[in-house]
Scaffold this motif. Sequence first.
Motif, mmCIF file in Angstrom:
data_model
loop_
_atom_site.group_PDB
_atom_site.id
_atom_site.type_symbol
_atom_site.label_atom_id
_atom_site.label_comp_id
_atom_site.label_asym_id
_atom_site.label_seq_id
_atom_site.Cartn_x
_atom_site.Cartn_y
_atom_site.Cartn_z
ATOM 1 N N SER A 34 34.573 37.045 38.062
ATOM 2 C CA SER A 34 34.423 37.810 39.300
ATOM 3 C C SER A 34 32.976 37.957 39.735
ATOM 4 N N SER A 37 31.826 36.622 43.015
ATOM 5 C CA SER A 37 32.042 37.340 44.267
ATOM 6 C C SER A 37 30.829 38.155 44.690
ATOM 7 N N ALA A 137 37.611 32.536 41.890
ATOM 8 C CA ALA A 137 37.550 33.747 41.068
ATOM 9 C C ALA A 137 38.916 34.421 40.914
ATOM 10 N N PRO A 138 39.656 34.716 42.009
ATOM 11 C CA PRO A 138 40.967 35.350 41.829
ATOM 12 C C PRO A 138 41.988 34.444 41.151
ATOM 13 N N THR A 141 41.224 34.432 37.346
ATOM 14 C CA THR A 141 41.562 35.721 36.729
ATOM 15 C C THR A 141 43.065 35.905 36.623
ATOM 16 N N SER A 154 42.859 41.093 38.446
ATOM 17 C CA SER A 154 42.697 40.217 39.605
ATOM 18 C C SER A 154 42.004 40.920 40.770
ATOM 19 N N PHE A 156 39.221 42.466 40.345
ATOM 20 C CA PHE A 156 37.795 42.470 40.033
ATOM 21 C C PHE A 156 36.939 41.708 41.055
ATOM 22 N N PRO A 157 37.401 40.537 41.573
ATOM 23 C CA PRO A 157 36.567 39.877 42.574
ATOM 24 C C PRO A 157 36.226 40.773 43.753
ATOM 25 N N TRP A 409 43.682 39.607 47.558
ATOM 26 C CA TRP A 409 43.303 38.584 46.582
ATOM 27 C C TRP A 409 44.254 38.563 45.397
#
Length: 511
Positions: A34, A37, A137-138, A141, A154, A156-157, A409
């Motif tokens: 993440s 991001s 990123a998503p 994760t 998920s 976190f981004p 996301w």
Amino acid sequence: MSSSGEERGVVVADSEPPRGNRSRFAFACAILASMTSIILGYDIGVMSGAAIFIKDDLKLSDVQLEILMGILNIYSLIGSGAAGRTSDWIGRRYTIVLAGAFFFCGALLMGFATNYPFIMVGRFVAGIGVGYAMMIAPVYTAEVAPASSRGFLSSFPEIFINIGILLGYVSNYFFAKLPEHLGWRFMLGIGAVPSVFLAIGVLAMPESPRWLVIQGRLGDAFKVLDKTSNTKEEAISRLNDIKRAAGIPDDMTDDVTVVPNKKSAGKGVWKDLLVRPTPSVRHILIACLGIHFAQQASGIDAVVLYSPTIFSRAGLKSKNDQLLATVAVGVVKTLFIVVGTCVVDRFGRRALLLTSMGGMFISLTALGTSLTVIDRNPGQTLKWAIGLAVTTVMTFVATFSIGAGPVTWVYCSEIFPVRLRAQGASLGVMLNRLMSGIIGMTFLSLSKGLTIGGAFLLFAGVAAAAWVFFFTFLPETRGVPLEEMESLFGSYSANKKNNVMTKGKQVVDEQ
């Protein structure tokens, strides 16, 4: 058959690491992925303040300025479009490295820019990196996280986007004290720093287990699943589910195997997504594109990118006061994104989306009304209207951040079948960045054509339509294993497959 493959059919409880260690490993993987991001968040935040000084230093018109503000999101379409194929080719992990490398070069180019064309080249390079980062990123994760905490991890981004925005706002405030021609260059150039930490951190990350399975590397996939699952039994179950979704027979248990009809290079994926999708895939694609469209078309980037302008129109005249109020927006946005992340697996995706979009509609309506009143009473200091405008900017970003921000996301990274996930998610990101770019590049012109209050009332209308779409079209996905997700879709109703949704709820409750 290898001994390692045989071991995956037997639960070896004595060798299990503590559950807390497994949770911490999945948590660490989500954190590292993440971090990509941050680069987008920082650019969004820093441009809102840097634009004030860039406009004066480079003598830009309003049209040039709004193009500069929004063009990065248009450029990011290149990265988003290529990210699905790239991540299927070189893996999710090295796609993250690629994203960081692009943004590092772009940030340096913007920091050393001497004129408008030069800075636009920097925006182009950075935009490609942002496109890669927003997609990968998503997806990474969601593929690493166990079902019980997938929503939390998920999200976190989106948390890191908001941390980046806040850092950008803070950077604006402090570097604004430098001479005008230096301040904005430091604001933009220092954005290269997170990319360096990202490149170092990615060395500690494992590859996505689902990508490893598609490559036939079952032994490596099991090692990752064993470290990120709550129990060894769950790791074995997740591996078997992924194998079935990838078309690998259950009796194929070697550490390295040949995948039947392997399509890891993306062959046939676009046909299955766009040309001849099944009813379930078509529903999933429409849901993904709809939620991404609603997230951006409801005006979040207008507020985040143009906060100083909005506060100026609301009655805050000093640049210092405008930047301080903008920092407050970043703080509120970051705090509420943490709240949304912590409750997404408890209350579910639908509840947060509906609550969020409803709050956004109310906030946008009040903001548009207050700005209209201020515009129609020039020369008067209407403290109640100024207070309402500032307050509703804060409530808008708060309600956005508890639902529409993170859940978009989470939802779109988990609903696609494994073979279509990278490309499907990339389509959603492309639409997201396209709408963000359109909003960023037209907001000043829109606010002149409709008045700034009218622009936000238009966004309120979009939010109302989005609430109806979410209510009627999006099924709940909380706790449902990724390999069973497709069964929720296909009827274009939010109430299909209650048995699967109930099963998903039981998984969360039990864990």
